[in-house]
Motif scaffolding. Structure first.
Motif, PDB file in Angstrom:
ATOM      1  N   PHE A 323      38.773  35.169  48.661  1.00 26.53           N
ATOM      2  CA  PHE A 323      39.325  36.241  47.831  1.00 26.53           C
ATOM      3  C   PHE A 323      38.367  37.434  47.850  1.00 26.53           C
ATOM      4  CE2 PHE A 323      40.495  32.126  46.109  1.00 26.53           C
ATOM      5  CZ  PHE A 323      41.848  32.215  45.877  1.00 26.53           C
ATOM      6  N   PHE A 324      38.826  38.580  48.394  1.00 24.81           N
ATOM      7  CA  PHE A 324      38.070  39.825  48.280  1.00 24.81           C
ATOM      8  C   PHE A 324      38.372  40.457  46.927  1.00 24.81           C
ATOM      9  CE2 PHE A 324      38.332  39.348  52.879  1.00 24.81           C
ATOM     10  CZ  PHE A 324      37.068  39.746  53.299  1.00 24.81           C
ATOM     11  N   ASN A 325      37.366  41.053  46.293  1.00 22.60           N
ATOM     12  CA  ASN A 325      37.666  41.786  45.058  1.00 22.60           C
ATOM     13  C   ASN A 325      38.351  43.102  45.422  1.00 22.60           C
ATOM     14  OD1 ASN A 325      35.489  43.334  45.969  1.00 22.60           O
ATOM     15  ND2 ASN A 325      34.635  43.601  43.942  1.00 22.60           N
ATOM     16  N   PRO A 326      39.040  43.771  44.475  1.00 22.27           N
ATOM     17  CA  PRO A 326      39.840  44.960  44.817  1.00 22.27           C
ATOM     18  C   PRO A 326      39.060  46.091  45.466  1.00 22.27           C
ATOM     19  CG  PRO A 326      40.451  44.140  42.647  1.00 22.27           C
ATOM     20  CD  PRO A 326      39.249  43.357  43.073  1.00 22.27           C
ATOM     21  N   LEU A 327      37.742  46.177  45.228  1.00 28.50           N
ATOM     22  CA  LEU A 327      36.941  47.240  45.821  1.00 28.50           C
ATOM     23  C   LEU A 327      36.410  46.867  47.203  1.00 28.50           C
ATOM     24  CD1 LEU A 327      35.035  48.189  42.577  1.00 28.50           C
ATOM     25  CD2 LEU A 327      36.604  49.684  43.795  1.00 28.50           C
ATOM     26  N   GLY A 328      36.537  45.602  47.564  1.00 31.03           N
ATOM     27  CA  GLY A 328      36.113  45.165  48.887  1.00 31.03           C
ATOM     28  C   GLY A 328      34.614  45.041  49.067  1.00 31.03           C
ATOM     29  N   ASN A 329      33.853  45.002  47.971  1.00 31.38           N
ATOM     30  CA  ASN A 329      32.402  44.876  48.105  1.00 31.38           C
ATOM     31  C   ASN A 329      31.894  43.472  47.799  1.00 31.38           C
ATOM     32  OD1 ASN A 329      32.855  44.948  45.366  1.00 31.38           O
ATOM     33  ND2 ASN A 329      31.412  46.600  44.927  1.00 31.38           N
ATOM     34  N   MET A 330      32.794  42.553  47.402  1.00 29.23           N
ATOM     35  CA  MET A 330      32.411  41.163  47.168  1.00 29.23           C
ATOM     36  C   MET A 330      33.484  40.227  47.721  1.00 29.23           C
ATOM     37  SD  MET A 330      30.578  40.862  43.430  1.00 29.23           S
ATOM     38  CE  MET A 330      31.748  41.849  42.507  1.00 29.23           C
ATOM     39  N   LEU A 331      33.039  39.047  48.115  1.00 29.23           N
ATOM     40  CA  LEU A 331      33.937  38.020  48.634  1.00 29.23           C
ATOM     41  C   LEU A 331      33.661  36.712  47.899  1.00 29.23           C
ATOM     42  CD1 LEU A 331      35.975  36.853  50.725  1.00 29.23           C
ATOM     43  CD2 LEU A 331      34.012  36.432  52.227  1.00 29.23           C
ATOM     44  N   GLY A 371      37.257  44.595  39.609  1.00 32.09           N
ATOM     45  CA  GLY A 371      36.424  44.056  40.669  1.00 32.09           C
ATOM     46  C   GLY A 371      35.172  43.355  40.202  1.00 32.09           C
ATOM     47  N   GLN A 372      34.953  43.270  38.882  1.00 36.60           N
ATOM     48  CA  GLN A 372      33.737  42.649  38.354  1.00 36.60           C
ATOM     49  C   GLN A 372      34.006  41.322  37.669  1.00 36.60           C
ATOM     50  OE1 GLN A 372      30.873  45.309  36.398  1.00 36.60           O
ATOM     51  NE2 GLN A 372      32.307  46.989  36.727  1.00 36.60           N
ATOM     52  N   HIS A 373      35.258  40.996  37.443  1.00 35.36           N
ATOM     53  CA  HIS A 373      35.621  39.761  36.759  1.00 35.36           C
ATOM     54  C   HIS A 373      36.704  39.048  37.558  1.00 35.36           C
ATOM     55  CE1 HIS A 373      34.205  42.627  33.715  1.00 35.36           C
ATOM     56  NE2 HIS A 373      33.715  41.577  33.092  1.00 35.36           N
ATOM     57  N   PHE A 374      36.830  37.766  37.338  1.00 34.80           N
ATOM     58  CA  PHE A 374      37.934  37.031  37.927  1.00 34.80           C
ATOM     59  C   PHE A 374      38.395  35.949  36.947  1.00 34.80           C
ATOM     60  CE2 PHE A 374      34.075  34.937  39.378  1.00 34.80           C
ATOM     61  CZ  PHE A 374      34.341  33.581  39.252  1.00 34.80           C
ATOM     62  N   MET A 375      39.630  35.526  37.160  1.00 27.51           N
ATOM     63  CA  MET A 375      40.250  34.545  36.277  1.00 27.51           C
ATOM     64  C   MET A 375      40.556  33.273  37.074  1.00 27.51           C
ATOM     65  SD  MET A 375      43.792  34.871  34.096  1.00 27.51           S
ATOM     66  CE  MET A 375      44.667  35.551  35.501  1.00 27.51           C
ATOM     67  N   THR A 376      40.219  32.130  36.475  1.00 32.19           N
ATOM     68  CA  THR A 376      40.645  30.844  37.015  1.00 32.19           C
ATOM     69  C   THR A 376      41.579  30.213  36.001  1.00 32.19           C
ATOM     70  OG1 THR A 376      38.747  29.661  36.040  1.00 32.19           O
ATOM     71  CG2 THR A 376      38.501  30.499  38.291  1.00 32.19           C
ATOM     72  N   ASP A 422      42.675  54.261  39.968  1.00 34.56           N
ATOM     73  CA  ASP A 422      41.938  53.819  38.780  1.00 34.56           C
ATOM     74  C   ASP A 422      40.751  52.931  39.114  1.00 34.56           C
ATOM     75  OD1 ASP A 422      43.803  55.195  37.364  1.00 34.56           O
ATOM     76  OD2 ASP A 422      44.811  53.451  36.489  1.00 34.56           O
ATOM     77  N   LEU A 423      40.594  52.552  40.387  1.00 31.05           N
ATOM     78  CA  LEU A 423      39.473  51.701  40.777  1.00 31.05           C
ATOM     79  C   LEU A 423      38.172  52.502  40.725  1.00 31.05           C
ATOM     80  CD1 LEU A 423      41.014  49.805  43.848  1.00 31.05           C
ATOM     81  CD2 LEU A 423      40.900  49.057  41.467  1.00 31.05           C
ATOM     82  N   LYS A 424      37.139  51.923  40.160  1.00 25.45           N
ATOM     83  CA  LYS A 424      35.855  52.610  39.991  1.00 25.45           C
ATOM     84  C   LYS A 424      34.750  51.820  40.676  1.00 25.45           C
ATOM     85  CE  LYS A 424      37.203  54.626  35.537  1.00 25.45           C
ATOM     86  NZ  LYS A 424      36.905  54.714  34.090  1.00 25.45           N
ATOM     87  N   GLU A 425      33.981  52.523  41.520  1.00 28.36           N
ATOM     88  CA  GLU A 425      32.866  51.889  42.208  1.00 28.36           C
ATOM     89  C   GLU A 425      31.795  51.488  41.197  1.00 28.36           C
ATOM     90  OE1 GLU A 425      32.528  51.157  45.375  1.00 28.36           O
ATOM     91  OE2 GLU A 425      34.368  52.089  46.134  1.00 28.36           O
TER      92      GLU A 425
END
Length: 586
Positions: A323-331, A371-376, A422-425
């Motif tokens: 899973f890539f985060n929406p900003l594409g800087n983490m996997l 892009g900083q949080h995820f849900m399980t 609305d995505l913020k780096e």
């Protein structure tokens, strides 16, 4: 808890309690949303931009605006089993199971396209199969396409009464996918081959859905079905072909191959360095790279560029999802389903591991729009116990959990999408956000042992082996001359002999780390006293022990040779002969 440790999007939950919406920053139910209490809510979907939320409660299809949570539209479609918004949220599609009754005549449309402004149906037609019932839209909502009786039909949205373009009758299109690119429209079509003939994937540039519009073509023999994934810019597409049965017998999952095509006409096969199934293929939202998880367990994960060359190898591990985060800087790499829920989060800029963590019993995972949080989430019917969802920070801290008390069940939990604008780096930090302790007990961290290997003092060596991460780009290019001094081969041989002699004089340790433990069969050897019979019993016992080891290796995903597979098939014959000989007396 600091402000940057929270997410601002909403979360929708659907289950036996109905439909509920949570605030992603306060972790509280949204007061403005009128709780849907129906216990028969089959579906709930967000529009792609997050402006609308729709759900079907078994009586009506309801649509609300998320800015005010006011009711936007209602459609009396009690049997709705499919919902989808158009890319810009101007239309809503509803699908009901096709049926013919005394009150419903033959060819009554069961798929409707509703204009959310006029609340009227602008197009309806018969769509018998639930699989891939959704029509395809261009990102700008100017084109709508569907596959009817192996024919690709394309409509202009402002002229839905008539078909604008259709594929040639000679092409039997089993499946297709439309590029999200808006400057030009591209269609990737899958044409399944007949017996002895290859299948084809053909990329066409609209409006020419024929030879004159052909951009790229790829042929292959092994393909019962295909999955097509475009990158976000819409200029590259990955095509995974799958067969239901692997004719070599090497894999229970069948066989998969991965192909690459782009709108410039390039086509290539993605070369994977480990045998086994392909579990996951995902594009980075930036569109410049993709991750593939593949191979027998422990599975390999590799990052490829758009030239299909490996950029980074994440090594092997118990994973089957990426899973890539929406900003594409983490996997995020994870192992779910029949795996224990191990998670790794990687920084894609530095190509370093941020944190490993555990999320057991996860049936669904989704990144937050920030892009900083995820849900399980743990949902029914996959798991009917410990239902609920958890919100995590990328550093591994658990921020919130919502548990569903039995006998209630959670069927689905989803983040509200947000527009790309609305995505913020943000800068990735190695500092862990302190969270809460999970209410559910942690699962055992003992490594899995196949049934045939249980009860032994050690596990099979190949289960312990893990390949470390590596950077293929750092390898020395072919043809580059090294300045390293040539090693003295004769000296190295002397050193190896001396080391071997020294090792031979060492006392054996109680549990030598590199000794492979033999897995024995369950049969007990009892000698009869007859020399010839006892010799035969020892031979059969040896063969049964070998079969027990082979079965343990097969359970762990190791690829067996054909002669080894044949030996396993003879187990019952060996066992029967062993039992008969054991009864003989001298």
């Amino acid at each position: 808890m600091t402000s940057n440790s929270k997410s601002t999007a909403f979360i929708s939950c659907r289950g036996t309690h109905g439909v509920q919406v949570f605030d992603g920053s306060l972790f509280q139910p949204v007061e403005g949303f009128k709780h849907e209490s129906s216990k028969t809510c089959r579906l709930a979907v967000w529009s792609i931009d997050g402006k609308y939320l729709a759900w079907a409660n078994g009586v009506m299809v309801n649509v609300v605006e998320t800015s005010t949570w006011s009711l936007l539209a209602q459609f009396e479609k009690p049997k709705t089993s499919g919902l989808q918004f158009s890319p810009k949220g101007n239309f809503l599609m509803t699908w009901e199971p096709y049926q013919v009754t005394k009150d419903i005549p033959v060819n009554t449309p069961n798929l409707n396209i509703w204009n959310l402004k006029t609340k009227q149906s602008v197009k309806s037609y018969v769509q018998k199969n639930h699989s891939k019932w959704e029509p395809s839209w261009s990102k700008d909502e100017k084109l709508l396409a569907r596959n009817l009786n192996l024919e690709l039909q394309v409509y202009e949205v402002d002229k839905m009464d008539s078909i604008n373009q259709r594929s040639e009758s000679t092409m039997k299109i089993a499946d297709f996918s439309m590029s999200p690119l808006c400057s030009s429209y591209f269609f990737l079509c899958y044409i399944q081959g007949t017996k002895g003939q290859p299948s084809f994937a053909k990329l066409f540039k609209y409006p020419n859905l024929n030879a004159s519009g052909l951009v790229a073509s790829k042929s292959f023999f092994q393909g019962d079905r295909v999955d097509m994934k475009w990158n976000k810019p819409g200029n590259c597409v990955l095509l995974m072909t799958s067969t239901d049965v692997d004719s070599t017998g090497a894999s229970y999952y069948g066989k998969q191959t991965l192909h690459f095509l782009d709108v410039k006409g390039t086509s290539a096969m993605v070369q994977l360095s480990k045998d086994g199934p392909i579990y996951s293929v995902e594009w980075n939202p930036k569109g410049n790279e993709f991750c593939v998880i593949y191979g027998f367990m422990p599975a390999k994960a590799t990052l490829f560029d758009v030239k299909c060359e490996p950029k980074f190898d994440f090594g092997t591990g118990p994973r089957n999802s990426g899973f890539f985060n929406p900003l594409g800087n983490m996997l995020l790499l994870g192992g779910f389903g029949n795996l224990q829920g191990k998670i790794e989060i990687w920084d894609l800029q530095s190509l370093k591991l941020i944190t490993p963590m555990d999320a057991p019993d996860t049936t669904y995972l989704q990144w937050s729009p920030d892009g900083q949080h995820f849900m399980t989430s743990t949902t029914a019917p996959r798991l009917r116990v410990s239902n609920g969802f958890k919100i995590w920070h990328y550093s591994g801290g658990l921020l919130f959990e919502h548990n569903i008390e039995p006998p209630n069940e959670l069927w689905e939990a989803m983040w509200q999408p947000v527009p790309d604008s609305d995505l913020k780096e943000f800068k990735i930090s190695n500092k862990k956000v302190v969270g809460i302790k999970p209410s559910q007990p942690q699962v055992s961290k003992e490594l899995y042992r196949p049934p045939g290997a249980r009860g032994t003092s050690a596990i099979l060596k190949f289960l312990e082996e893990r390949e470390p991460p590596s950077n293929p780009k750092a390898a020395k290019p072919i043809g580059v001359v090294s300045n390293k001094v040539k090693p003295n081969v004769r000296h190295e041989r002397k050193m190896k002999k001396a080391a071997a002699a020294e090792k031979a004089t060492e006392l054996p340790t109680e549990n030598p780390p590199d000794v492979e433990i033999t897995v024995n069969s369950s049969v007990q050897l009892v000698l009869t006293g007859d020399e010839a019979v006892d010799k035969k019993l020892r031979e059969l016992k040896k063969k049964l022990d070998q079969i027990a080891l082979l079965k343990a290796q097969q359970s762990a995903g190791k690829k067996l040779e054909l002669n080894q597979m044949d030996k396993i098939k003879k187990e019952n014959d060996f066992l029967k002969e062993f039992m008969e000989l054991s009864l003989k007396k001298k």
